[in-house]
Design a protein around this motif. Structure first.
Motif, PDB file in Angstrom:
ATOM      1  N   LEU A  13       0.725  -1.200  -0.133  1.00 25.96           N
ATOM      2  CA  LEU A  13       0.076  -0.045   0.043  1.00 25.96           C
ATOM      3  C   LEU A  13       0.873   1.305  -0.166  1.00 25.96           C
ATOM      4  N   ASP A  14       1.959   1.225   0.664  1.00 27.11           N
ATOM      5  CA  ASP A  14       2.962   2.315   0.909  1.00 27.11           C
ATOM      6  C   ASP A  14       3.332   2.670  -0.725  1.00 27.11           C
ATOM      7  N   ALA A  15       3.565   1.856  -1.517  1.00 30.46           N
ATOM      8  CA  ALA A  15       3.967   1.838  -2.744  1.00 30.46           C
ATOM      9  C   ALA A  15       3.030   2.323  -3.819  1.00 30.46           C
ATOM     10  N   ARG A 226      -8.471 -12.455   1.859  1.00 29.19           N
ATOM     11  CA  ARG A 226      -7.438 -13.088   2.271  1.00 29.19           C
ATOM     12  C   ARG A 226      -7.167 -14.624   1.426  1.00 29.19           C
ATOM     13  N   LEU A 227      -6.497 -14.286   0.339  1.00 36.21           N
ATOM     14  CA  LEU A 227      -6.277 -15.310  -0.645  1.00 36.21           C
ATOM     15  C   LEU A 227      -5.130 -16.159  -0.535  1.00 36.21           C
ATOM     16  N   GLN A 228      -5.107 -17.314  -0.961  1.00 37.94           N
ATOM     17  CA  GLN A 228      -4.041 -18.218  -1.328  1.00 37.94           C
ATOM     18  C   GLN A 228      -3.430 -17.506  -2.312  1.00 37.94           C
ATOM     19  N   ARG A 229      -1.599 -17.939  -2.354  1.00 41.77           N
ATOM     20  CA  ARG A 229      -0.992 -17.561  -3.291  1.00 41.77           C
ATOM     21  C   ARG A 229      -1.386 -17.508  -4.610  1.00 41.77           C
ATOM     22  N   ARG A 230      -2.031 -18.862  -4.732  1.00 41.80           N
ATOM     23  CA  ARG A 230      -2.294 -19.200  -6.415  1.00 41.80           C
ATOM     24  C   ARG A 230      -3.476 -18.342  -6.787  1.00 41.80           C
ATOM     25  N   SER A 271      -3.567  -5.287   0.997  1.00 42.59           N
ATOM     26  CA  SER A 271      -3.197  -5.467   2.291  1.00 42.59           C
ATOM     27  C   SER A 271      -2.342  -6.607   2.768  1.00 42.59           C
ATOM     28  N   HIS A 272      -3.133  -7.615   2.386  1.00 42.19           N
ATOM     29  CA  HIS A 272      -2.473  -8.837   2.538  1.00 42.19           C
ATOM     30  C   HIS A 272      -1.222  -9.352   1.922  1.00 42.19           C
ATOM     31  N   GLN A 273      -0.625  -8.605   0.845  1.00 40.88           N
ATOM     32  CA  GLN A 273       0.388  -8.601   0.402  1.00 40.88           C
ATOM     33  C   GLN A 273       0.869 -10.156   0.037  1.00 40.88           C
ATOM     34  N   GLY A 274      -0.001 -10.758  -0.612  1.00 39.69           N
ATOM     35  CA  GLY A 274       0.043 -12.121  -0.689  1.00 39.69           C
ATOM     36  C   GLY A 274       0.375 -12.706  -2.293  1.00 39.69           C
ATOM     37  N   GLY A 275       0.458 -11.579  -3.135  1.00 40.83           N
ATOM     38  CA  GLY A 275       0.823 -12.080  -4.520  1.00 40.83           C
ATOM     39  C   GLY A 275       1.980 -11.377  -5.321  1.00 40.83           C
ATOM     40  N   ALA A 276       2.269 -11.749  -6.318  1.00 38.86           N
ATOM     41  CA  ALA A 276       3.505 -11.273  -7.146  1.00 38.86           C
ATOM     42  C   ALA A 276       3.575  -9.918  -7.211  1.00 38.86           C
TER      43      ALA A 276
END
Length: 394
Positions: A13-15, A226-230, A271-276
């Protein structure tokens, strides 16, 4: 600020904050480049709504559990003041200095094309007082007084105090309260500005409250994204494509209010920062832009003033015509659309290292000082060192 999931900050989110600050700076560059006439160009103002929604989200995350008493709300107000006012006051002082230079430079060339009188409308000394009090947006001197992008800083300060009082009364997780207030704010915003979300003068605080409440609502619902990486990576890519599409395709009218809903959903997702995409956003370059975003946002107007003053001085000395009128605006014209576009991009780029400097010499020291003051206010009521540590701003 320590996240619920162990990360030091919501780096992704900062980015995004940094990217939006650059976009707003580019939007304000007064050059007659080809994009000025594009229908989508005014939609870059959506970036301000991203700031507001993000502020609601982050403030509830950082302070939601620490706004249970009036004393805590007052301490919250002190920290918000310490975050927003010092750099605002410093850039205002810089603009006053630049206006003094303009007075000297234009005193013998009052008829310079496009040059406005120094300390004239929009730069009157009395307006400095309203800026210092964060009152420049409330039926005072118009939208473009002194450092006009700071209107959003002023309304966010007052709106965040309203938000703190609501959290104290209703609790930080009352999503129905936030949903109701967001809906009521949307209706009020439509009442005062039925044609556009981009209301500024007088009613900008209604726009800010609408976005802040949406940000708080998004925070209470963030677990749903909130999601899994895939799944997180394609979801982030889709969001990354959808947000620019909003800027390119949104048309004027109340349907633009829906953009803030999209921003809220994207903020909750990232916010979960879960992906690429989040991984890329957490790299050093985007993170630095995020840290410097507040300085970029406030400092680009002094950069514009220096540039325009220099252009008018060249016009006065050489007789060249380097300005043009486009619609109701006086814009700099360097002879071609490509040259104007390049100059606008260059001015934004030059703002970045200056923003890095002001972040280091103004933002960080002033915020550290206010944190020490806040710690002193907390100490008399704390029973244990652990309690003091729990109350210290994160």
């Amino acid at each position: 600020m320590r996240g619920r999931e162990g990360s030091e900050r919501f780096e992704a989110l900062d980015a995004g904050r940094g990217v939006c600050a650059l976009a707003v700076a580019f939007f304000h560059m007064p050059l007659a480049h080809p994009w000025q006439q594009q229908a989508w160009f005014p939609n870059l103002q959506f970036c301000v709504d991203v700031f507001f929604v993000l502020s609601g989200f982050v403030l509830l995350h950082a302070y939601g559990d620490r706004l249970a008493t009036g004393r805590q709300v007052l301490r919250f107000g002190l920290m918000r003041f310490g975050r927003l006012w010092p750099l605002h006051a410093a850039t205002l002082g810089l603009l006053v200095l630049i206006e003094g230079v303009r007075f000297l430079a234009l005193s013998h060339h009052a008829g310079a094309p496009g040059a406005t009188p120094p300390f004239g409308p929009e730069h009157r000394p009395v307006e400095i007082v309203t800026h210092l009090l964060f009152l420049q947006n409330f039926r005072t001197f118009g939208e473009y007084s002194w450092n006009f992008p700071s209107w959003s800083i002023a309304v966010e300060f007052w709106a965040s105090l309203v938000l703190a009082a609501i959290v104290m009364a209703a609790g930080p997780r009352r999503r129905l309260v936030f949903a109701g207030l967001a809906g009521a704010s949307a209706l009020a915003l439509w009442w005062v500005s039925p044609r556009t979300l981009f209301v500024i003068q007088n009613f900008g605080i209604v726009r800010c409250l609408f976005d802040l409440f949406l940000g708080c609502l998004a925070y209470t619902l963030r677990d749903a994204l909130r999601l899994q990486r895939r799944l997180a990576t394609p979801a982030e890519i889709l969001a990354l494509l959808a947000l620019p599409a909003l800027v390119l395709l949104s048309s004027p009218g109340p349907l633009g209010y829906g953009a803030s809903l999209a921003f809220a959903a994207a903020i909750a997702l990232f916010s979960h920062q879960g992906g690429a995409v989040s991984d890329l956003a957490r790299a050093r370059g985007p993170q630095r832009l995020g840290r410097w975003s507040f300085s970029i946002y406030l400092l680009h107007l002094p950069m514009i003033q220096v540039f325009v003053t220099a252009v008018h001085a060249v016009e006065a000395r050489t007789g060249l015509s380097l300005t043009t009128v486009l619609g109701h605006e006086h814009l700099v014209d360097l002879g071609s659309g490509a040259a104007n576009l390049a100059a606008a991009a260059a001015l934004v780029a030059l703002t970045v290292p200056l923003a890095a400097l002001t972040h280091r010499v103004i933002e960080r020291p002033s915020l550290a000082w206010f944190k020490r003051v806040d710690a002193g206010l907390a100490a008399p009521t704390a029973r244990t060192p652990a309690a003091v540590a729990a109350m210290a701003p994160r």
